[in-house]
Design an enzyme around this catalytic site. Structure first.
Site: not given
Lengths: 86, 246
Positions: B155, B157
């Site tokens: 999430y 990234a």
């Protein structure tokens, strides 16, 4: 070559005005990519108060093509001469 | 850009934060299309919001939806990339020695839902904006997790990717008069936040936030509206987090 147009093209593509001539094509100019094409569109629209559509933009792959496209849009491009001479 | 009279598309807008954004823009006078894959939630929308069922991870479906929206409303001026799924999984789970590391399939799924979807929808919308020479505004919902949040490899990234795409697009599309910004909320009191975090984590978040509370969905919507209305804001990732840093 029209001086105003040459100045715009030189500025957009990072060239000298003396390098701008009608025979110049996209293939001759390393910096003439799609982003520069968009910059050119904006510069021409601002300078000549015209609106360019996608088909117009696709025709702009050479200086001669740009000149013809501008003429078709009703833009008058006068060619300034260096001097009258004899 | 004046919101009144504009046509806006809000993805994931049938519930939670997206619904708050859609309602806020509608209240400011925009025609708002709510795109969501949840048919039941779409059916429950108030009449002033125009529902459109679409899965934002499917490029052809999204393209068709955008074409249909333009056919119906004549134009599309504003895109809010809100659709996404909060996802948490530790990179190393020592309690599960047989599958200790973060599952790659779930990592990919999270990136598709939270990052690829933004690319897919923005791509379809910007194509139409460029072809029609519309000086549009795009606001993507990022997250405080983009700074890197433990337990949220995928999430975080994805949201960092959203920020990077926002800045990149602001540079590429600015010459067309299309502006790209993002809002990075902290912890906002929505059903999805409460579903993703247990009560003790929520209490810890609130006590760590200088304003000592969760954000309200309306406060995020107000930030979105500000980014749309201010024509000189471009490439901004606006933090709306009560002063919290993670």
């Amino acid at each position: 070559m029209n001086k105003r147009l040459a100045a715009i093209l030189a500025e957009v593509f990072g060239l000298r005005e003396s390098q701008i001539h009608p025979d110049l094509t996209k293939a001759d100019v390393g910096t003439w990519d799609s982003l520069k094409q968009m910059d050119l569109v904006m510069s021409l629209e601002r300078e000549y108060d015209i609106a360019l559509e996608i088909p117009d933009i696709l025709r702009m792959v050479s200086v001669a093509g740009i000149i013809q496209m501008l003429k078709d849009k009703g833009v008058t491009l006068e060619v300034e001469r260096a001097g009258l001479g004899n | 850009m004046e919101i009144k009279g504009a046509v806006a598309l809000v993805t994931g807008g049938a519930q939670g934060l997206g619904f708050a954004i859609a309602s806020h823009l509608s209240g400011l006078g925009a025609t708002v299309v709510v795109a969501d894959r949840n048919a039941e939630a779409l059916a429950g929308l108030p009449e002033h919001l125009d529902p459109k069922q679409v899965d934002v991870t499917r490029p052809e479906e999204v393209k068709a939806a955008v074409a249909e929206i333009i056919a119906r409303h004549g134009r599309l001026d504003i895109l809010i990339n809100n659709a996404g799924v909060i996802f948490s999984e530790p990179f190393v789970n020592i309690m599960n020695p047989d599958a200790m590391m973060h599952d790659y399939g779930r990592y990919r799924d999270s990136l598709i839902a939270n990052l690829d979807s933004v690319f897919i929808v923005t791509s379809a919308v910007v194509e139409q904006m460029v072809r029609r020479r519309i000086k549009g505004a795009i606001v993507s919902i990022s997250s405080i997790s983009a700074q890197g949040n433990e337990g949220q490899t995928a999430y975080s990234a994805a949201k960092a990717g959203v920020n990077a795409m926002t800045v990149t697009w602001s540079k590429e599309l600015g010459r067309w008069g299309i502006r790209c910004n993002a809002v990075a909320p902290g912890f906002v009191d929505t059903p999805s936040t409460r579903g993703a975090l247990n009560e003790s984590v929520l209490k810890h978040v609130q006590s760590s936030t200088p304003l000592r509370r969760l954000g309200k969905a309306r406060e995020v919507a107000q930030a979105v509206a500000a980014l749309i209305e201010n024509d000189f804001m471009n490439g901004v990732v606006l933090n709306v987090n009560g002063g919290l840093t993670i």
